[in-house]
Design a protein around this motif. Structure first.
Motif, PDB file in Angstrom:
ATOM      1  N   LEU A 145       0.824  -1.211   0.000  1.00  0.00           N
ATOM      2  CA  LEU A 145       0.000   0.000   0.000  1.00  0.00           C
ATOM      3  C   LEU A 145       0.859   1.262   0.000  1.00  0.00           C
ATOM      4  O   LEU A 145       0.561   2.226  -0.705  1.00  0.00           O
ATOM      5  CB  LEU A 145      -0.951  -0.011   1.197  1.00  0.00           C
ATOM      6  N   VAL A 146       1.931   1.257   0.782  1.00  0.00           N
ATOM      7  CA  VAL A 146       2.842   2.405   0.790  1.00  0.00           C
ATOM      8  C   VAL A 146       3.447   2.590  -0.597  1.00  0.00           C
ATOM      9  O   VAL A 146       3.498   3.697  -1.133  1.00  0.00           O
ATOM     10  CB  VAL A 146       3.937   2.248   1.872  1.00  0.00           C
ATOM     11  N   CYS A 147       3.877   1.491  -1.197  1.00  0.00           N
ATOM     12  CA  CYS A 147       4.459   1.555  -2.534  1.00  0.00           C
ATOM     13  C   CYS A 147       3.438   2.040  -3.560  1.00  0.00           C
ATOM     14  O   CYS A 147       3.761   2.834  -4.452  1.00  0.00           O
ATOM     15  CB  CYS A 147       5.030   0.198  -2.923  1.00  0.00           C
ATOM     16  N   MET A 148       2.189   1.608  -3.430  1.00  0.00           N
ATOM     17  CA  MET A 148       1.139   2.060  -4.335  1.00  0.00           C
ATOM     18  C   MET A 148       0.946   3.571  -4.229  1.00  0.00           C
ATOM     19  O   MET A 148       0.794   4.260  -5.236  1.00  0.00           O
ATOM     20  CB  MET A 148      -0.181   1.334  -4.026  1.00  0.00           C
ATOM     21  N   GLU A 149       0.978   4.107  -3.019  1.00  0.00           N
ATOM     22  CA  GLU A 149       0.852   5.561  -2.831  1.00  0.00           C
ATOM     23  C   GLU A 149       2.020   6.284  -3.512  1.00  0.00           C
ATOM     24  O   GLU A 149       1.829   7.302  -4.184  1.00  0.00           O
ATOM     25  CB  GLU A 149       0.804   5.921  -1.347  1.00  0.00           C
ATOM     26  N   VAL A 150       3.219   5.755  -3.345  1.00  0.00           N
ATOM     27  CA  VAL A 150       4.403   6.363  -3.965  1.00  0.00           C
ATOM     28  C   VAL A 150       4.296   6.300  -5.485  1.00  0.00           C
ATOM     29  O   VAL A 150       4.547   7.289  -6.186  1.00  0.00           O
ATOM     30  CB  VAL A 150       5.698   5.688  -3.458  1.00  0.00           C
ATOM     31  N   MET A 151       3.913   5.147  -6.014  1.00  0.00           N
ATOM     32  CA  MET A 151       3.799   4.998  -7.468  1.00  0.00           C
ATOM     33  C   MET A 151       2.713   5.925  -8.030  1.00  0.00           C
ATOM     34  O   MET A 151       2.884   6.494  -9.112  1.00  0.00           O
ATOM     35  CB  MET A 151       3.528   3.541  -7.833  1.00  0.00           C
ATOM     36  N   CYS A 177      12.719   2.203  -1.515  1.00  0.00           N
ATOM     37  CA  CYS A 177      12.591   2.633  -0.117  1.00  0.00           C
ATOM     38  C   CYS A 177      11.183   2.377   0.408  1.00  0.00           C
ATOM     39  O   CYS A 177      11.012   2.025   1.581  1.00  0.00           O
ATOM     40  CB  CYS A 177      12.971   4.104   0.035  1.00  0.00           C
ATOM     41  N   ALA A 178      10.172   2.534  -0.434  1.00  0.00           N
ATOM     42  CA  ALA A 178       8.802   2.256  -0.003  1.00  0.00           C
ATOM     43  C   ALA A 178       8.651   0.796   0.409  1.00  0.00           C
ATOM     44  O   ALA A 178       8.061   0.481   1.448  1.00  0.00           O
ATOM     45  CB  ALA A 178       7.813   2.616  -1.107  1.00  0.00           C
ATOM     46  N   LEU A 179       9.181  -0.102  -0.389  1.00  0.00           N
ATOM     47  CA  LEU A 179       9.061  -1.525  -0.089  1.00  0.00           C
ATOM     48  C   LEU A 179       9.920  -1.948   1.096  1.00  0.00           C
ATOM     49  O   LEU A 179       9.572  -2.880   1.822  1.00  0.00           O
ATOM     50  CB  LEU A 179       9.428  -2.350  -1.324  1.00  0.00           C
ATOM     51  N   LEU A 180      11.013  -1.252   1.303  1.00  0.00           N
ATOM     52  CA  LEU A 180      11.976  -1.644   2.339  1.00  0.00           C
ATOM     53  C   LEU A 180      11.929  -0.767   3.585  1.00  0.00           C
ATOM     54  O   LEU A 180      12.712  -0.969   4.517  1.00  0.00           O
ATOM     55  CB  LEU A 180      13.395  -1.595   1.745  1.00  0.00           C
ATOM     56  N   SER A 221      13.870  11.442  13.211  1.00  0.00           N
ATOM     57  CA  SER A 221      13.637  10.786  11.928  1.00  0.00           C
ATOM     58  C   SER A 221      13.295  11.817  10.851  1.00  0.00           C
ATOM     59  O   SER A 221      13.818  11.749   9.738  1.00  0.00           O
ATOM     60  CB  SER A 221      12.522   9.744  12.050  1.00  0.00           C
ATOM     61  N   LEU A 222      12.437  12.783  11.172  1.00  0.00           N
ATOM     62  CA  LEU A 222      12.081  13.810  10.185  1.00  0.00           C
ATOM     63  C   LEU A 222      13.310  14.603   9.746  1.00  0.00           C
ATOM     64  O   LEU A 222      13.471  14.910   8.562  1.00  0.00           O
ATOM     65  CB  LEU A 222      11.002  14.743  10.737  1.00  0.00           C
ATOM     66  N   ALA A 223      14.185  14.928  10.697  1.00  0.00           N
ATOM     67  CA  ALA A 223      15.409  15.666  10.348  1.00  0.00           C
ATOM     68  C   ALA A 223      16.292  14.834   9.418  1.00  0.00           C
ATOM     69  O   ALA A 223      16.860  15.356   8.449  1.00  0.00           O
ATOM     70  CB  ALA A 223      16.173  16.061  11.610  1.00  0.00           C
ATOM     71  N   ARG A 224      16.397  13.535   9.684  1.00  0.00           N
ATOM     72  CA  ARG A 224      17.214  12.668   8.831  1.00  0.00           C
ATOM     73  C   ARG A 224      16.573  12.494   7.457  1.00  0.00           C
ATOM     74  O   ARG A 224      17.261  12.461   6.443  1.00  0.00           O
ATOM     75  CB  ARG A 224      17.470  11.327   9.516  1.00  0.00           C
ATOM     76  N   ILE A 225      15.244  12.398   7.421  1.00  0.00           N
ATOM     77  CA  ILE A 225      14.549  12.296   6.133  1.00  0.00           C
ATOM     78  C   ILE A 225      14.756  13.563   5.318  1.00  0.00           C
ATOM     79  O   ILE A 225      15.003  13.503   4.111  1.00  0.00           O
ATOM     80  CB  ILE A 225      13.041  12.008   6.343  1.00  0.00           C
ATOM     81  N   VAL A 268       8.124   8.597   0.616  1.00  0.00           N
ATOM     82  CA  VAL A 268       7.848   7.346   1.330  1.00  0.00           C
ATOM     83  C   VAL A 268       7.252   7.633   2.703  1.00  0.00           C
ATOM     84  O   VAL A 268       6.277   6.987   3.113  1.00  0.00           O
ATOM     85  CB  VAL A 268       9.118   6.474   1.441  1.00  0.00           C
ATOM     86  N   LYS A 269       7.801   8.599   3.421  1.00  0.00           N
ATOM     87  CA  LYS A 269       7.263   8.909   4.753  1.00  0.00           C
ATOM     88  C   LYS A 269       5.839   9.420   4.650  1.00  0.00           C
ATOM     89  O   LYS A 269       4.969   9.042   5.452  1.00  0.00           O
ATOM     90  CB  LYS A 269       8.150   9.921   5.475  1.00  0.00           C
ATOM     91  N   LEU A 270       5.572  10.279   3.674  1.00  0.00           N
ATOM     92  CA  LEU A 270       4.207  10.761   3.474  1.00  0.00           C
ATOM     93  C   LEU A 270       3.277   9.585   3.160  1.00  0.00           C
ATOM     94  O   LEU A 270       2.196   9.458   3.743  1.00  0.00           O
ATOM     95  CB  LEU A 270       4.165  11.794   2.344  1.00  0.00           C
ATOM     96  N   ALA A 271       3.694   8.720   2.247  1.00  0.00           N
ATOM     97  CA  ALA A 271       2.876   7.577   1.847  1.00  0.00           C
ATOM     98  C   ALA A 271       2.651   6.613   3.010  1.00  0.00           C
ATOM     99  O   ALA A 271       1.547   6.066   3.171  1.00  0.00           O
ATOM    100  CB  ALA A 271       3.533   6.844   0.670  1.00  0.00           C
ATOM    101  N   ASP A 272       3.660   6.420   3.831  1.00  0.00           N
ATOM    102  CA  ASP A 272       3.542   5.538   4.988  1.00  0.00           C
ATOM    103  C   ASP A 272       2.476   6.057   5.942  1.00  0.00           C
ATOM    104  O   ASP A 272       1.606   5.305   6.396  1.00  0.00           O
ATOM    105  CB  ASP A 272       4.899   5.427   5.686  1.00  0.00           C
TER     106      ASP A 272
END
Length: 185
Positions: A41-47, A64-67, A111-115, A125-129
Motif C-alpha cells: 500500500l505504501v508503494c502504491m501511494e508512492v507509485m 525505499c517504499a518496499l523496504l 527521523s524527520l530531520a534525517r529524512i 515514502v514517509k508521506l505515503a507511509d
C-alpha cells in the motif's frame, strides 16, 4: 515502446527482500493480514504520486517504499540493505527508521530531520507511509494516543509536504477523515 519510469526488476528484488524480511509479521489491528500488504500500500501511494508528479529517482522511491520498515522492524541491518541495494537506498531506509536509542518523545523529530537530509524520493515514502497508517486506530488505543497520532501526522505533513502536492493533498484528506472518525468515538 515506452519504458516504465522505474525498473520492474528492482521493484521485484526489493519486494522479495521485504517479503522474506517480514515473513510471519502481520499488520497490527487486522485479522492477520501479512505485513507485506502494508508495504504494498505504501508503494502504491508512492507509485501514484510518481505517475502524477514524476521524480528524479523513481527507483529510489519505490525501493525505499518496499523496504522502509526492514531496519526498524526486522533483524535486517543497514549493512545488509547497503550490500543488496546500494548507498542511496540503505541511507533512505535508515532515515525512515526511528532510532530506538533515543527517548520515544524525540524519535519522530530525529527521523524527520534525517529524512529531510535525503532526496525527495525518501520524503515521498514517509508521506505515503503515514497516509496508509491513517486508518481507524486500534480499539486498544486511548483517546490521547489517537489524538497524538493525528497531531504527529500534521507535523509530518508540515515537515515533508513540500515534496509532493499530490501526497500532501491525500494526507490532508486522510488527517481530516481520521479526525472525523475520532470525533465519532
Amino acid at each position: 515502446m515506452d519504458t516504465p519510469p522505474w525498473s520492474p526488476d528492482r521493484y521485484l528484488t526489493a519486494y522479495r527482500f521485504a517479503a522474506e524480511a517480514h515473513r510471519g509479521q502481520t499488520v497490527p489491528g487486522t485479522d492477520g493480514l501479512p505485513y507485506l500488504m502494508h508495504l504494498s500500500l505504501v508503494c502504491m501511494e508512492v507509485m501514484s504520486a510518481l505517475a502524477v508528479e514524476p521524480g528524479d529517482d523513481p527507483d529510489l522511491a519505490i525501493q525505499c517504499a518496499l523496504l522502509h520498515d526492514v531496519i526498524e522492524d526486522t533483524d535486517v541491518t543497514h549493512e545488509q540493505v547497503l550490500a543488496s541495494f546500494g548507498r542511496a537506498v540503505a541511507d533512505g531506509v535508515q532515515a525512515l527508521s526511528k532510532d530506538p536509542g533515543l527517548p520515544k518523545a524525540e524519535r519522530m523529530a530525529d527521523s524527520l530531520a534525517r529524512i529531510q537530509a535525503q532526496p525527495r524520493a525518501v520524503w515521498l515514502v514517509k508521506l505515503a507511509d503515514r497516509i496508509t497508517n491513517l486508518a481507524p486506530p486500534p480499539a486498544s488505543w486511548s483517546a490521547d494516543k489517537r489524538a497524538r497520532y493525528r497531531d504527529e501526522a500534521g507535523r509530518i505533513l508540515a515537515a515533508l509536504g513540500g515534496a509532493s502536492a499530490y501526497l500532501s493533498a491525500r494526507m490532508q484528506a486522510r488527517i481530516e477523515a481520521y479526525a472525523a472518525h475520532l470525533a465519532q468515538l
